[in-house]
Design a protein around this motif. Structure first.
Motif, PDB file in Angstrom:
ATOM      1  N   GLU A 101       0.686  -1.242   0.065  1.00 65.05           N
ATOM      2  CA  GLU A 101       0.012   0.100   0.148  1.00 65.05           C
ATOM      3  C   GLU A 101       0.777   1.139   0.008  1.00 65.05           C
ATOM      4  OE1 GLU A 101      -2.824   0.034   2.989  1.00 65.05           O
ATOM      5  OE2 GLU A 101      -3.333  -2.123   2.778  1.00 65.05           O
ATOM      6  N   ASN A 102       0.136   2.528  -0.389  1.00 69.46           N
ATOM      7  CA  ASN A 102       0.883   3.734  -0.289  1.00 69.46           C
ATOM      8  C   ASN A 102       1.100   4.251   1.170  1.00 69.46           C
ATOM      9  OD1 ASN A 102       1.850   6.149  -0.630  1.00 69.46           O
ATOM     10  ND2 ASN A 102       0.364   7.005  -2.067  1.00 69.46           N
ATOM     11  N   ILE A 103       1.717   3.742   1.728  1.00 67.54           N
ATOM     12  CA  ILE A 103       1.879   3.912   3.124  1.00 67.54           C
ATOM     13  C   ILE A 103       3.531   3.911   3.550  1.00 67.54           C
ATOM     14  CG2 ILE A 103       1.727   3.357   5.761  1.00 67.54           C
ATOM     15  CD1 ILE A 103      -1.071   1.950   4.796  1.00 67.54           C
ATOM     16  N   LEU A 104       3.992   5.011   4.155  1.00 67.82           N
ATOM     17  CA  LEU A 104       5.515   4.983   4.627  1.00 67.82           C
ATOM     18  C   LEU A 104       5.191   5.247   6.204  1.00 67.82           C
ATOM     19  CD1 LEU A 104       8.468   5.299   3.628  1.00 67.82           C
ATOM     20  CD2 LEU A 104       8.067   7.465   4.311  1.00 67.82           C
ATOM     21  N   SER A 105       6.041   4.229   6.767  1.00 65.75           N
ATOM     22  CA  SER A 105       6.114   4.492   8.340  1.00 65.75           C
ATOM     23  C   SER A 105       7.438   4.960   8.947  1.00 65.75           C
ATOM     24  CB  SER A 105       5.788   3.238   9.063  1.00 65.75           C
ATOM     25  OG  SER A 105       4.237   3.042   8.952  1.00 65.75           O
ATOM     26  N   TYR A 106       7.627   5.514   9.786  1.00 65.11           N
ATOM     27  CA  TYR A 106       8.903   5.826  10.134  1.00 65.11           C
ATOM     28  C   TYR A 106       9.019   6.028  11.867  1.00 65.11           C
ATOM     29  CZ  TYR A 106       7.194  10.747   9.493  1.00 65.11           C
ATOM     30  OH  TYR A 106       6.356  11.904   9.648  1.00 65.11           O
ATOM     31  N   THR A 107      10.146   5.967  12.430  1.00 68.04           N
ATOM     32  CA  THR A 107      10.370   6.290  13.877  1.00 68.04           C
ATOM     33  C   THR A 107      11.310   7.319  13.942  1.00 68.04           C
ATOM     34  OG1 THR A 107      11.771   4.425  14.090  1.00 68.04           O
ATOM     35  CG2 THR A 107       9.536   4.147  14.650  1.00 68.04           C
ATOM     36  N   ASN A 108      11.534   8.102  15.261  1.00 70.71           N
ATOM     37  CA  ASN A 108      12.456   9.150  15.342  1.00 70.71           C
ATOM     38  C   ASN A 108      13.169   9.100  16.517  1.00 70.71           C
ATOM     39  OD1 ASN A 108      10.610   9.962  17.268  1.00 70.71           O
ATOM     40  ND2 ASN A 108       9.544  11.502  15.921  1.00 70.71           N
ATOM     41  N   ASN A 109      13.954  10.094  17.027  1.00 70.79           N
ATOM     42  CA  ASN A 109      14.820  10.052  18.063  1.00 70.79           C
ATOM     43  C   ASN A 109      13.969  10.455  19.385  1.00 70.79           C
ATOM     44  OD1 ASN A 109      14.532  12.523  17.639  1.00 70.79           O
ATOM     45  ND2 ASN A 109      16.541  12.833  17.334  1.00 70.79           N
ATOM     46  N   ASN A 110      12.668  10.712  19.259  1.00 66.20           N
ATOM     47  CA  ASN A 110      11.867  10.910  20.381  1.00 66.20           C
ATOM     48  C   ASN A 110      10.853   9.834  20.823  1.00 66.20           C
ATOM     49  OD1 ASN A 110      11.209  12.853  22.267  1.00 66.20           O
ATOM     50  ND2 ASN A 110       9.578  13.383  21.275  1.00 66.20           N
ATOM     51  N   GLY A 111      10.904   8.579  20.448  1.00 62.06           N
ATOM     52  CA  GLY A 111      10.255   7.255  20.794  1.00 62.06           C
ATOM     53  C   GLY A 111       8.918   7.388  20.186  1.00 62.06           C
ATOM     54  N   VAL A 164       2.564   5.372 -10.259  1.00 65.30           N
ATOM     55  CA  VAL A 164       3.454   4.467 -10.438  1.00 65.30           C
ATOM     56  C   VAL A 164       3.847   3.671  -9.294  1.00 65.30           C
ATOM     57  CG1 VAL A 164       4.970   6.690 -11.161  1.00 65.30           C
ATOM     58  CG2 VAL A 164       5.360   6.196  -8.867  1.00 65.30           C
ATOM     59  N   LEU A 165       3.359   3.665  -8.111  1.00 65.08           N
ATOM     60  CA  LEU A 165       3.540   2.547  -7.256  1.00 65.08           C
ATOM     61  C   LEU A 165       2.595   1.307  -7.682  1.00 65.08           C
ATOM     62  CD1 LEU A 165       2.832   4.369  -3.770  1.00 65.08           C
ATOM     63  CD2 LEU A 165       4.877   3.612  -4.776  1.00 65.08           C
ATOM     64  N   ARG A 166       1.654   1.418  -8.958  1.00 64.50           N
ATOM     65  CA  ARG A 166       0.875   0.178  -9.240  1.00 64.50           C
ATOM     66  C   ARG A 166       1.660  -0.592 -10.438  1.00 64.50           C
ATOM     67  NH1 ARG A 166      -3.084   4.320  -8.953  1.00 64.50           N
ATOM     68  NH2 ARG A 166      -2.991   4.602 -11.155  1.00 64.50           N
ATOM     69  N   VAL A 167       2.701  -0.138 -10.732  1.00 66.23           N
ATOM     70  CA  VAL A 167       3.477  -0.813 -12.090  1.00 66.23           C
ATOM     71  C   VAL A 167       4.256  -1.930 -11.401  1.00 66.23           C
ATOM     72  CG1 VAL A 167       3.413   1.207 -13.385  1.00 66.23           C
ATOM     73  CG2 VAL A 167       5.332   0.807 -11.921  1.00 66.23           C
ATOM     74  N   VAL A 208       6.164  12.081 -16.005  1.00 66.15           N
ATOM     75  CA  VAL A 208       7.044  10.883 -15.893  1.00 66.15           C
ATOM     76  C   VAL A 208       6.487   9.548 -15.647  1.00 66.15           C
ATOM     77  CG1 VAL A 208       8.906  10.036 -14.609  1.00 66.15           C
ATOM     78  CG2 VAL A 208       9.113  12.434 -15.328  1.00 66.15           C
ATOM     79  N   GLU A 209       5.397   9.655 -14.823  1.00 61.29           N
ATOM     80  CA  GLU A 209       4.667   8.707 -14.260  1.00 61.29           C
ATOM     81  C   GLU A 209       4.023   7.981 -15.459  1.00 61.29           C
ATOM     82  OE1 GLU A 209       4.543  11.452 -12.845  1.00 61.29           O
ATOM     83  OE2 GLU A 209       5.717  11.152 -11.088  1.00 61.29           O
ATOM     84  N   ASP A 210       3.558   8.644 -16.757  1.00 61.36           N
ATOM     85  CA  ASP A 210       2.931   7.766 -17.767  1.00 61.36           C
ATOM     86  C   ASP A 210       3.976   7.029 -18.532  1.00 61.36           C
ATOM     87  OD1 ASP A 210       0.424   9.180 -17.687  1.00 61.36           O
ATOM     88  OD2 ASP A 210       1.505  10.996 -18.165  1.00 61.36           O
ATOM     89  N   ASP A 211       5.213   7.287 -18.559  1.00 59.63           N
ATOM     90  CA  ASP A 211       6.246   6.712 -19.062  1.00 59.63           C
ATOM     91  C   ASP A 211       6.163   5.158 -18.335  1.00 59.63           C
ATOM     92  OD1 ASP A 211       6.786   8.467 -20.683  1.00 59.63           O
ATOM     93  OD2 ASP A 211       8.496   9.121 -19.610  1.00 59.63           O
ATOM     94  N   TYR A 212       6.173   5.233 -17.138  1.00 58.27           N
ATOM     95  CA  TYR A 212       6.127   3.842 -16.360  1.00 58.27           C
ATOM     96  C   TYR A 212       4.883   3.122 -16.671  1.00 58.27           C
ATOM     97  CZ  TYR A 212       9.477   5.268 -12.782  1.00 58.27           C
ATOM     98  OH  TYR A 212      10.693   5.767 -12.134  1.00 58.27           O
ATOM     99  N   LEU A 213       3.652   4.009 -16.890  1.00 58.60           N
ATOM    100  CA  LEU A 213       2.496   2.946 -17.336  1.00 58.60           C
ATOM    101  C   LEU A 213       2.434   2.412 -18.915  1.00 58.60           C
ATOM    102  CD1 LEU A 213      -0.098   5.177 -15.217  1.00 58.60           C
ATOM    103  CD2 LEU A 213       1.036   3.157 -14.467  1.00 58.60           C
ATOM    104  N   ASP A 214       3.607   2.900 -19.459  1.00 61.26           N
ATOM    105  CA  ASP A 214       3.465   2.618 -21.050  1.00 61.26           C
ATOM    106  C   ASP A 214       3.557   1.174 -20.958  1.00 61.26           C
ATOM    107  OD1 ASP A 214       3.361   5.036 -21.872  1.00 61.26           O
ATOM    108  OD2 ASP A 214       5.223   5.494 -22.406  1.00 61.26           O
ATOM    109  N   GLN A 215       4.243   0.506 -19.940  1.00 60.63           N
ATOM    110  CA  GLN A 215       4.386  -0.889 -20.098  1.00 60.63           C
ATOM    111  C   GLN A 215       3.023  -1.588 -19.911  1.00 60.63           C
ATOM    112  OE1 GLN A 215       6.057  -2.762 -16.334  1.00 60.63           O
ATOM    113  NE2 GLN A 215       6.388  -0.627 -15.869  1.00 60.63           N
ATOM    114  N   LEU A 216       1.901  -0.969 -19.238  1.00 63.74           N
ATOM    115  CA  LEU A 216       0.874  -1.616 -19.064  1.00 63.74           C
ATOM    116  C   LEU A 216      -0.202  -1.476 -20.447  1.00 63.74           C
ATOM    117  CD1 LEU A 216      -0.014  -0.347 -15.506  1.00 63.74           C
ATOM    118  CD2 LEU A 216       1.237  -2.434 -16.162  1.00 63.74           C
ATOM    119  N   LEU A 217      -1.249  -2.515 -20.426  1.00 65.74           N
ATOM    120  CA  LEU A 217      -2.089  -2.464 -21.589  1.00 65.74           C
ATOM    121  C   LEU A 217      -2.946  -1.424 -21.392  1.00 65.74           C
ATOM    122  CD1 LEU A 217      -2.793  -6.255 -22.264  1.00 65.74           C
ATOM    123  CD2 LEU A 217      -1.403  -4.902 -23.912  1.00 65.74           C
ATOM    124  N   PRO A 218      -3.371  -0.474 -22.429  1.00 66.79           N
ATOM    125  CA  PRO A 218      -4.237   0.616 -22.302  1.00 66.79           C
ATOM    126  C   PRO A 218      -5.651   0.243 -22.088  1.00 66.79           C
ATOM    127  CG  PRO A 218      -3.568   0.281 -24.585  1.00 66.79           C
ATOM    128  CD  PRO A 218      -2.635  -0.604 -23.842  1.00 66.79           C
TER     129      PRO A 218
END
Length: 836
Positions: free
Chosen positions: A284-294, A310-313, A349-359
């Motif tokens: 999924e389109n989720i990024l998790s991170y932790t820091n120096n403050n717990g 672009v995450l779907r290619v 730019v993202e359309d170039d990634y999607l060129d590989q997929l069938l329209p």
């Protein structure tokens, strides 16, 4: 959609680190206090907490089943995600641990500490350790490549060491200098190598606060991500398909990059503390991170909507020079700048990634898409300026090839029926209705205990095990063990059989396998010892150790095996299905007669379901149990080409689960006395542990229909539920009769076995009589179904048909009674076939 920022106070203020499990279901965080937190993906509830005695945890790595934590006290500890408890202390260092890395298969964990050498420890056998000693300074970071054969060590003196660990003797492959910055091992800044998902290159932070890609093929510098950070980089992570890169620095910076162009897509200005660890959710389109403050932050929709496609290619290539997979080779142009137009449509730019997929069918841009599937060259590539490429003019195709992850089939893993994995320092080697075998690791050796349920017939025994047996089989005649080969002690794989009783002085035997070969599974019957091996062989021995047969298994690699008297059933990996997983094939052989009953037939496992156990019932019929909780037996298996798997029980439909409040798994033990014997596991457990749990048993219930759960609401529902139960009893009784009849017709059956056939026929007819009564109760309109039920009766003496006529008369079904009398007369004169 706006990004929704969710901050959670995970730990006490201080350095905090995280890791997703590969399946993305759980997120583990560790920090400066004495607790670990396990967050369930998609849940806003409180996380599971594991309280520990240590604190100041510095790193964490996870698989789907366990996670490993390093701490400043030098300990590296393994914790189970199934029980949320400690499994084992894998290794201890005299100085603080700084970083951990798990191999892709979870078999090895690399440990970087303030000691000079890097330890690579086996997660299942902590006595197997590799030492990497080429570094002259302590290591700060370690990273496995995608294949797990290379390990990079980022040293505190600014040198990257690349080791090959494809064998038990590590080999230094490359020393890379001048790339990373010299750092103290406890610094927040990072020098960690991050491998691109396609495995062809890695990324490393440089002294100039850039991120440099290095090719795996020649260890040369390739493209770089520059200008995004004003302070030293603290962590970096590729998206699962490699299309974007997330990086953070020690000045509260967080950046998102485009992999193909190395263009900075976005910087985030809402960071309050330095990010020390970040990880993408696998799907999924989720990024998790932790820091120096717990604190833990889970950023949903992290990649902005204008770039999120672009995450779907599929997997994209690493940003290296030369001939990336997404570019046309030869003298063709490079990709145009963002914002160019084709036929009046704005491109990005993202359309170039999607060129590989069938329209899509409704896509205007792809409406005139033509696939040159026969290679004739009529589908010429048109560049953005409306011109044909030079290759097309020369009759050469310059079509772009779709980049994709190297495809690999997913074979089914091997397992030993009745055994459990290590938990802590002990495990069950075998658990069945005869007794159980368990072992305890004492580091230099194991101790093995064999206990029986019937202590009047057999005595328990206990012995010291210097060979470290890892598999065992137990029956009424003896106990069989096997051990793995050991490179350290020059020990070869070995089989060891110990009979319970003997009238000679020589009571046991051992045999070694050829060098490099080990036992993958084994079985023990009253007649033979059978072992499948890593070389693809099936080895058969007598109970006195005489080798009888050695042959190469057709379906390899082997998965498991089971045996009963003269019969042996082996299971192996076969052809690959559409989902990428192999189909399991089974073979059943009569060793004494040298006859094959079933040869490489398919095990009918649904997609996503794996084999959990195989066995023979107490009556000698093959049975399997899968991860969906279904128990099946094999019908007509002694007749080649006629076998079919029939469900005996679906544990998901048990009455005890009807209220939906119980979370239970059922660990299979045996099939005997028309019961499924198992161990009930609660709380998400997958395997039994100590103290030994009690055995439970469930009566067979073939899933004929969905049984009514509200039988007492009214008479109609009550009658419906009763009829459903009778129908299930009829199918089950018919199955039992078919199994017994098949045994009698195909073997030299005993008198008792032959006498059981007419008894089972009578059981079938009794159930049919009850079904007939139910149909007669419903009225004359159900007469045709009632007559059909009568024709299914197997009794040829006329007694059951006479009883059926009495049932019809009792409910005043005169027409039905006449039909039954006609049927009885025709059967007496032999005019009706047995199967009418």
């Amino acid at each position: 959609m706006a990004v929704r920022l969710r901050g959670r106070p995970a730990h006490a203020p201080g350095p905090t680190f995280l890791a997703y499990t590969p399946n993305g279901k759980k997120l583990i965080t560790v920090g400066s206090n004495g607790a670990f937190r396990i967050f369930q993906h998609g849940s806003d509830g409180e996380p599971a907490v594991i309280d520990v005695l240590s604190d100041s945890h510095t790193c964490v790595a996870a698989t789907n089943d366990f996670f490993v934590v390093g701490a400043e006290d030098g300990s590296v500890t393994k914790y189970s995600l199934l029980t949320n408890s400690m499994d084992d202390i894998l290794v201890r260092s005299s100085l603080p641990v700084r970083d951990l890395a798990l191999s892709p298969d979870g078999e090895w964990v690399a440990v970087a500490s303030d000691e000079l050498d890097v330890k690579v420890v086996n997660t299942r056998d902590m006595t197997r350790i590799m030492h990497l000693r080429e570094q002259s300074k302590p290591a700060k970071h370690v990273s496995f490549d995608i294949g797990g054969s290379l390990l990079t060590v980022s040293c505190s003196d600014g040198i990257i060491y690349v080791y090959s660990i494809s064998s038990e003797q590590p080999l230094l492959v490359k020393r890379i200098e001048g790339l990373i910055k010299s750092l103290e091992t406890d610094a927040e800044a990072s020098a960690k190598v991050t491998w691109h998902p396609d495995g062809r290159a890695f990324l490393a932070p440089t002294a100039t606060r850039d991120l440099q890609c290095v090719s795996k093929s020649d260890w040369q510098r390739q493209k770089a991500f520059t200008g995004g950070h004003q302070a030293d980089v603290s962590t970096a992570a590729w998206s699962p398909n490699g299309t974007v890169l997330a990086t953070a620095d020690v000045n509260k910076g967080l950046c998102l990059w485009d992999t193909r162009t190395q263009r900075l897509l976005k910087t985030f200005d809402d960071i309050n503390n330095n990010i020390l660890s970040l990880d993408w959710h696998p799907t999924e389109n989720i990024l998790s991170y932790t820091n120096n403050n717990g604190e833990l932050f889970i950023r949903e929709d992290f990649v902005p909507s204008e770039h999120a496609k672009v995450l779907r290619v599929t997997l994209q290539p690493a940003p290296i020079n030369g001939r990336p997979l997404t570019e046309v080779n030869g003298n063709a142009r490079k990709g145009p700048l963002p914002g160019y137009k084709i036929n009046g449509f704005q491109r990005d730019v993202e359309d170039d990634y999607l060129d590989q997929l069938l329209p899509d069918a409704d896509s205007e841009v792809g409406a005139d898409f033509i696939e040159d599937d026969d290679g004739a060259g009529y589908a010429e590539e048109i560049n953005p300026f409306g011109k044909r490429s030079a290759g097309a003019l020369n009759g050469m195709s310059t079509k772009r090839h779709q980049p994709s992850m190297p495809w690999q089939p997913r074979p089914h893993g091997t397992f030993q029926p009745g055994s459990t994995p290590w938990k802590g320092n002990r495990r069950y080697l075998c658990l069945n209705l005869v007794g159980f075998v368990w072992t305890v690791s004492q580091e230099t050796h194991h101790t093995v205990t064999v206990e029986f349920y019937d202590r009047q017939e057999h005595r328990d025994f206990h012995f010291t095990d210097p060979y470290k047996y890892d598999k065992a089989c137990l029956n009424g005649k003896g106990t069989l063990f096997s051990c793995r080969p050991s490179a350290q002690s020059q020990q070869k794989a070995m089989l060891f059989y110990r009979p319970h009783e003997t009238w000679t002085t020589r009571t046991e035997w051992r045999t070694q396998l050829p060098a490099g070969e080990e036992v993958t599974s084994m079985s023990l019957s009253d007649s033979y010892v059978v072992a499948t091996t890593s070389a693809g062989y099936v080895r058969t021995y007598s109970l006195f150790g005489v080798p009888l047969k050695v042959y190469r298994q057709k379906s390899t690699p082997a998965v498991t095996c089971a045996s009963w008297r003269d019969y042996v059933m082996t299971v192996g990996n076969g052809p690959v299905g559409g989902d990428g997983a192999t189909r399991l094939l089974y073979t059943i052989e009569n060793v004494r007669r040298d006859e094959v009953c079933q040869s490489d037939d398919i095990l009918p496992l649904p997609e996503g379901v794996e084999l959990r156990n195989i066995c023979f019932s107490d009556k000698g019929d093959p049975c399997i149990y899968d991860t969906s909780g279904v128990l099946l037996t094999l019908l007509h298996w002694r007749t080649p080409g006629q076998a079919k798997w029939v469900p005996l029980l679906d544990t998901r439909t048990l009455d005890r689960l009807a209220d939906g409040k119980k979370d239970e798994n059922y660990w299979p033990v045996a099939v005997a006395n028309d019961r499924f014997h198992c161990i009930i596991l609660k709380g998400g457990e997958r395997d039994p542990y100590f103290p030994r749990p009690l055995l439970s048993e469930f009566e067979f219930r073939i899933p004929v229909s969905a049984l009514s759960t509200d039988l007492a609401e009214d008479d109609e529902n009550r009658d419906l539920g009763h009829a459903q139960k009778l129908e299930e009893q009829f199918v089950r009784a018919t199955l039992r009769h078919s199994l017994q009849l098949h045994l009698v017709e195909n073997t030299n059956a005993t008198r008792a076995q032959k006498a059981e056939v007419p008894l089972l026929e009578r059981e079938v007819d009794k159930v049919l009589l009850q079904l007939l009564a139910g149909e007669c109760r419903e009225g004359e309109e159900r007469g045709m179904k009632a007559l059909e039920i009568v024709t299914m009766m197997r009794d040829r003496t006329g007694q059951m048909l006479e009883a059926a006529g009495k049932v019809a008369a009792r409910f005043q079904r005169d027409i039905l009674g006449e039909k039954i009398n006609e049927l009885a007369e025709r059967r007496l004169v032999g005019l009706v076939d047995d199967n009418v």
